[in-house]
Design a protein around this motif. Structure first.
Motif, PDB file in Angstrom:
ATOM      1  N   GLY A 163      14.615 -53.630  28.211  1.00 28.34           N
ATOM      2  CA  GLY A 163      13.611 -52.695  28.736  1.00 28.34           C
ATOM      3  C   GLY A 163      12.503 -53.275  29.586  1.00 28.34           C
ATOM      4  N   PRO A 164      12.801 -53.969  30.690  1.00 21.88           N
ATOM      5  CA  PRO A 164      11.727 -54.547  31.514  1.00 21.88           C
ATOM      6  C   PRO A 164      10.803 -53.518  32.152  1.00 21.88           C
ATOM      7  N   THR A 165      11.247 -52.255  32.255  1.00 19.71           N
ATOM      8  CA  THR A 165      10.403 -51.215  32.850  1.00 19.71           C
ATOM      9  C   THR A 165      10.033 -50.139  31.834  1.00 19.71           C
ATOM     10  N   VAL A 166      10.222 -50.444  30.556  1.00 20.62           N
ATOM     11  CA  VAL A 166       9.922 -49.471  29.500  1.00 20.62           C
ATOM     12  C   VAL A 166       8.752 -49.989  28.668  1.00 20.62           C
ATOM     13  N   PRO A 167       7.532 -49.490  28.910  1.00 16.82           N
ATOM     14  CA  PRO A 167       6.370 -49.970  28.156  1.00 16.82           C
ATOM     15  C   PRO A 167       6.583 -49.845  26.656  1.00 16.82           C
ATOM     16  N   THR A 168       6.472 -50.981  25.972  1.00 19.97           N
ATOM     17  CA  THR A 168       6.724 -51.021  24.537  1.00 19.97           C
ATOM     18  C   THR A 168       5.643 -51.854  23.865  1.00 19.97           C
ATOM     19  N   GLU A 169       5.019 -51.287  22.842  1.00 14.67           N
ATOM     20  CA  GLU A 169       3.999 -52.037  22.116  1.00 14.67           C
ATOM     21  C   GLU A 169       4.646 -53.161  21.313  1.00 14.67           C
ATOM     22  N   VAL A 170       4.040 -54.326  21.372  1.00 10.86           N
ATOM     23  CA  VAL A 170       4.534 -55.487  20.630  1.00 10.86           C
ATOM     24  C   VAL A 170       3.440 -55.953  19.679  1.00 10.86           C
ATOM     25  N   TRP A 171       3.768 -55.985  18.392  1.00  9.97           N
ATOM     26  CA  TRP A 171       2.809 -56.394  17.378  1.00  9.97           C
ATOM     27  C   TRP A 171       3.222 -57.750  16.816  1.00  9.97           C
ATOM     28  N   PRO A 172       2.370 -58.773  16.949  1.00  9.01           N
ATOM     29  CA  PRO A 172       2.696 -60.104  16.417  1.00  9.01           C
ATOM     30  C   PRO A 172       3.073 -60.068  14.945  1.00  9.01           C
ATOM     31  N   GLU A 173       2.403 -59.198  14.176  1.00  4.05           N
ATOM     32  CA  GLU A 173       2.711 -59.125  12.750  1.00  4.05           C
ATOM     33  C   GLU A 173       4.154 -58.683  12.514  1.00  4.05           C
ATOM     34  N   GLU A 174       4.639 -57.802  13.374  1.00  8.14           N
ATOM     35  CA  GLU A 174       6.011 -57.321  13.237  1.00  8.14           C
ATOM     36  C   GLU A 174       7.006 -58.447  13.524  1.00  8.14           C
ATOM     37  N   VAL A 175       6.675 -59.280  14.525  1.00  6.84           N
ATOM     38  CA  VAL A 175       7.537 -60.415  14.865  1.00  6.84           C
ATOM     39  C   VAL A 175       7.571 -61.411  13.711  1.00  6.84           C
ATOM     40  N   LEU A 176       6.411 -61.709  13.161  1.00  7.57           N
ATOM     41  CA  LEU A 176       6.337 -62.639  12.037  1.00  7.57           C
ATOM     42  C   LEU A 176       7.105 -62.103  10.831  1.00  7.57           C
ATOM     43  N   SER A 177       7.063 -60.793  10.658  1.00  9.49           N
ATOM     44  CA  SER A 177       7.787 -60.182   9.546  1.00  9.49           C
ATOM     45  C   SER A 177       9.293 -60.355   9.706  1.00  9.49           C
ATOM     46  N   VAL A 178       9.789 -60.233  10.951  1.00  5.78           N
ATOM     47  CA  VAL A 178      11.224 -60.422  11.201  1.00  5.78           C
ATOM     48  C   VAL A 178      11.619 -61.868  10.911  1.00  5.78           C
ATOM     49  N   LEU A 179      10.827 -62.811  11.380  1.00  7.90           N
ATOM     50  CA  LEU A 179      11.119 -64.224  11.153  1.00  7.90           C
ATOM     51  C   LEU A 179      11.090 -64.563   9.668  1.00  7.90           C
ATOM     52  N   GLU A 180      10.136 -63.971   8.952  1.00  4.41           N
ATOM     53  CA  GLU A 180      10.037 -64.232   7.508  1.00  4.41           C
ATOM     54  C   GLU A 180      11.224 -63.612   6.768  1.00  4.41           C
ATOM     55  N   ARG A 181      11.658 -62.450   7.216  1.00  2.00           N
ATOM     56  CA  ARG A 181      12.775 -61.757   6.577  1.00  2.00           C
ATOM     57  C   ARG A 181      14.031 -62.616   6.564  1.00  2.00           C
ATOM     58  N   TYR A 182      14.219 -63.418   7.615  1.00  2.00           N
ATOM     59  CA  TYR A 182      15.415 -64.251   7.718  1.00  2.00           C
ATOM     60  C   TYR A 182      15.113 -65.736   7.440  1.00  2.00           C
ATOM     61  N   LYS A 183      13.960 -65.944   6.776  1.00  2.00           N
ATOM     62  CA  LYS A 183      13.572 -67.286   6.326  1.00  2.00           C
ATOM     63  C   LYS A 183      13.533 -68.305   7.474  1.00  2.00           C
ATOM     64  N   LEU A 184      12.990 -67.859   8.605  1.00  2.00           N
ATOM     65  CA  LEU A 184      12.896 -68.735   9.778  1.00  2.00           C
ATOM     66  C   LEU A 184      11.451 -69.030  10.168  1.00  2.00           C
ATOM     67  N   LEU A 185      10.543 -68.467   9.418  1.00  2.00           N
ATOM     68  CA  LEU A 185       9.130 -68.577   9.784  1.00  2.00           C
ATOM     69  C   LEU A 185       8.662 -70.024   9.844  1.00  2.00           C
ATOM     70  N   ASN A 186       9.168 -70.869   8.949  1.00  2.00           N
ATOM     71  CA  ASN A 186       8.719 -72.264   8.897  1.00  2.00           C
ATOM     72  C   ASN A 186       9.524 -73.195   9.793  1.00  2.00           C
ATOM     73  N   SER A 187      10.559 -72.660  10.445  1.00  2.00           N
ATOM     74  CA  SER A 187      11.404 -73.531  11.265  1.00  2.00           C
ATOM     75  C   SER A 187      11.288 -73.253  12.765  1.00  2.00           C
ATOM     76  N   VAL A 188      10.471 -72.258  13.153  1.00  2.00           N
ATOM     77  CA  VAL A 188      10.329 -71.977  14.583  1.00  2.00           C
ATOM     78  C   VAL A 188       9.457 -73.050  15.231  1.00  2.00           C
ATOM     79  N   PRO A 189       9.642 -73.331  16.516  1.00  2.00           N
ATOM     80  CA  PRO A 189       8.846 -74.340  17.214  1.00  2.00           C
ATOM     81  C   PRO A 189       7.361 -74.006  17.178  1.00  2.00           C
ATOM     82  N   SER A 190       6.541 -75.027  17.272  1.00  2.00           N
ATOM     83  CA  SER A 190       5.088 -74.825  17.250  1.00  2.00           C
ATOM     84  C   SER A 190       4.629 -73.976  18.434  1.00  2.00           C
TER      85      SER A 190
END
Length: 262
Positions: A163-190
């Protein structure tokens, strides 16, 4: 799409850049479809990339040129955006200091862990300049018309090419929640943590400032193909019945009966 758009628009076209799959021009030539390619005197620059449908340096170069073109537009301009399936890999623009490889590694890990396409796009949008309406935002205040070929069931505009032309709200907390859900929060690059740490939700003013200047139109999809096939079948004297056009790909077909059948 670009060749046909240039033929229709003619001299009104000032400049263009398209990001297309690696080797597509040679493939079309070899199969006798050279008429589908842009002319030698075209005002549209062609950049091939995303070999094996994976984001690469060439696709990133194309994304940067597209971003720069959009950024220079004024309210007197109109940006025509041609979108099809696979566009996500062809338009990678990670937010610094995230590198292309780091972003690719994160999405690969998520996919391997079983993340859904919605979750993958949630993360990709947060780490990208152009996805989730970013391209339309860079083009503001120009008018934006996006012509879209859908490869996603149900034609959700925010998922087609991310969706490059579809305005979409992005919430950092939601992204962190996805990473935590799959146990990747501590392994993502700095670098990813850095971007998410200083990010704020995409302002509602960004959404309002672009949404009124953007028209997204699906011009090709499975549903449209079925509709057109049905109309043509009816012209030929058959009675077409579309069965389950929106469930699974294997269920999407048009059942055609002879007009004498009961």
């Amino acid at each position: 799409m670009a060749a046909e758009a240039e033929r229709i628009v003619g001299d009104h076209l000032v400049k263009g850049v398209i990001s297309v799959p690696h080797g597509i021009q040679q493939t079309l030539q070899q199969h006798g479809k050279g008429h589908l390619l842009l002319k030698e005197n075209s005002r549209i620059k062609v950049i091939e990339g995303a070999k094996h449908n994976l984001p690469d340096a060439d696709a990133q170069e194309a994304a940067e040129e597209i971003k720069q073109l959009a950024s220079r537009l004024t309210e007197e301009d109109l940006l025509l955006v041609l979108i099809s399936g696979g566009g996500s890999a062809l338009l990678p623009a990670p937010i610094p200091p995230i590198s292309l490889q780091e972003k690719l590694d994160v999405t690969r890990k998520l996919a391997a862990a079983g993340a859904t396409i919605q979750e993958l796009n949630t993360v990709r949008r947060a780490l990208s300049f152009l996805k989730g309406g970013g391209l339309a935002n860079f083009a503001h205040p120009a008018q934006v018309i996006a012509l879209i070929l859908s490869d996603v069931i149900g034609d959700p505009l925010d998922l087609i090419a991310s969706g490059p032309t579809v305005p979409t709200e992005v919430w950092p907390e939601e992204v962190l929640s996805v990473l935590e859900r799959y146990k990747l929060l501590n392994s993502v690059p700095s670098s990813v943590n850095d971007v998410l740490g200083r990010a704020s939700p995409r302002e509602s003013k960004d959404k309002s400032s672009t949404s009124g200047h953007v028209l997204n139109a699906v011009i090709g999809s499975n549903s449209l193909a079925l509709k057109c096939a049905g109309l043509r079948a009816r012209e030929l004297g058959f009675r077409p019945v579309v069965l389950a056009p929106g469930s699974t790909l294997k269920d999407r077909y048009c059942h055609i009966l002879n007009s004498n059948d009961h």
